[in-house]
Design an enzyme around this catalytic site. Structure first.
Site, PDB file in Angstrom:
ATOM      1  N   HIS A  67       0.833  -1.198   0.000  1.00 24.58           N
ATOM      2  CA  HIS A  67       0.000   0.000   0.000  1.00 24.58           C
ATOM      3  C   HIS A  67       0.872   1.254   0.000  1.00 24.58           C
ATOM      4  O   HIS A  67       1.968   1.257   0.555  1.00 24.58           O
ATOM      5  CB  HIS A  67      -0.938  -0.006   1.202  1.00 24.58           C
ATOM      6  CG  HIS A  67      -2.120  -0.915   1.004  1.00 24.58           C
ATOM      7  ND1 HIS A  67      -3.225  -0.902   1.813  1.00 24.58           N
ATOM      8  CD2 HIS A  67      -2.359  -1.855   0.053  1.00 24.58           C
ATOM      9  CE1 HIS A  67      -4.114  -1.793   1.373  1.00 24.58           C
ATOM     10  NE2 HIS A  67      -3.600  -2.395   0.318  1.00 24.58           N
ATOM     11  N   GLU A  69       0.866   4.017   1.468  1.00 24.16           N
ATOM     12  CA  GLU A  69       1.274   4.641   2.734  1.00 24.16           C
ATOM     13  C   GLU A  69       2.522   3.954   3.285  1.00 24.16           C
ATOM     14  O   GLU A  69       3.416   4.618   3.817  1.00 24.16           O
ATOM     15  CB  GLU A  69       0.144   4.549   3.770  1.00 24.16           C
ATOM     16  CG  GLU A  69      -1.091   5.361   3.427  1.00 24.16           C
ATOM     17  CD  GLU A  69      -2.087   4.604   2.564  1.00 24.16           C
ATOM     18  OE1 GLU A  69      -1.711   3.555   1.989  1.00 24.16           O
ATOM     19  OE2 GLU A  69      -3.240   5.046   2.468  1.00 24.16           O
ATOM     20  N   CYS A 107      -6.331   2.088   4.532  1.00 24.83           N
ATOM     21  CA  CYS A 107      -7.014   0.884   5.024  1.00 24.83           C
ATOM     22  C   CYS A 107      -6.716   0.758   6.524  1.00 24.83           C
ATOM     23  O   CYS A 107      -5.874   1.470   7.068  1.00 24.83           O
ATOM     24  CB  CYS A 107      -6.526  -0.357   4.280  1.00 24.83           C
ATOM     25  SG  CYS A 107      -4.915  -0.965   4.815  1.00 24.83           S
ATOM     26  N   CYS A 110      -2.974  -0.047   7.474  1.00 21.50           N
ATOM     27  CA  CYS A 110      -2.079   1.096   7.282  1.00 21.50           C
ATOM     28  C   CYS A 110      -2.313   2.142   8.365  1.00 21.50           C
ATOM     29  O   CYS A 110      -1.362   2.743   8.880  1.00 21.50           O
ATOM     30  CB  CYS A 110      -2.281   1.716   5.902  1.00 21.50           C
ATOM     31  SG  CYS A 110      -1.607   0.712   4.558  1.00 21.50           S
TER      32      CYS A 110
END
Length: 218
Positions: A67, A69, A107, A110
């Site tokens: 992801h 992040e 999400c 994260c």
DNA sequence: ATTTTCAAT
């Protein structure tokens, strides 16, 4: 990391986004079909003196199941020298302020990892602007909990408005002198999402409501 | 009215 590598890294992060890509991925439509990627545009400000700042900016995209992040956290050391550890003798830790604009909100996992990370980084301030809310429809979604954790960790989370899209267009997009043109319902969608986020970040309100329902036997 | 989502084919 060597200086050369760092320069290469920062250069690769600084390439401007194509216009179409920005519009497609940042469009705050209700049903965001096909947005199976997430973009993160960032500005990193570094306090180098009482009255002076330097800054870096660029954008990232999620890759290889990572992801965006978490990808950003990987690059943080290069973006923010002196953020952690104790550099040269007598050197103080530097303070950074990061603002990022994400096409999706983070999400749950994260959010948790970011909150944990930030709790160890008092000299780092993070502001997150999001275009759309990721998996936040269900009242009891983990994503909602994650956003509340981030808020608790001191992160300012805001739904992007016209001025934020405008700023991103000016800053991160290869716009070739074209002006930002708002899509249909940008404003309405932003207002709707901002209200939704506001409700999500007010846990007491919904808990009170649940209590009220319980009292009413509903 | 209903539709989607940091993919998986």
């Amino acid at each position: 990391m060597s200086l050369t590598n760092k320069k290469v890294l920062l250069f690769s992060l600084s390439v401007l986004l194509p216009r179409k890509k920005f519009i497609f991925h940042y469009k705050n439509v209700r049903w965001a079909r096909g947005r199976n990627e997430t973009y993160l545009c960032f500005v990193v400000k570094r306090r180098v003196g009482p009255d002076s700042l330097t800054f870096d900016f660029g954008h990232l995209r999620n890759r290889n199941g990572c992801h965006v992040e978490m990808l950003f956290l990987r690059y943080l050391g290069a973006l923010c020298p002196g953020l952690w550890g104790y550099g040269a003798a007598g050197e103080r830790r530097l303070s950074y302020s990061i603002t990022w604009f994400c096409s999706w909100s983070p999400c749950a996992n994260c959010s948790i990892r970011l909150a944990q990370f930030l709790s160890q980084m008092p000299n780092l301030r993070l502001r997150i602007f999001v275009s759309r809310l990721y998996f936040c429809d269900m009242e009891d979604s983990r994503e909602r909990d994650g956003l509340r954790m981030l808020k608790k960790a001191g992160v300012q989370i805001t739904v992007m408005t016209y001025k934020d899209f405008f700023y991103c267009w000016q800053t991160f997009v290869a716009r070739k002198q074209s002006n930002f043109k708002a899509w249909d319902e940008l404003h309405q969608n932003s207002v709707r999402l901002a209200r939704k986020l506001h409700r999500i970040l007010q846990p007491f309100e919904t808990e009170d409501l649940r209590d009220a329902f319980k009292l009413l036997g509903l």
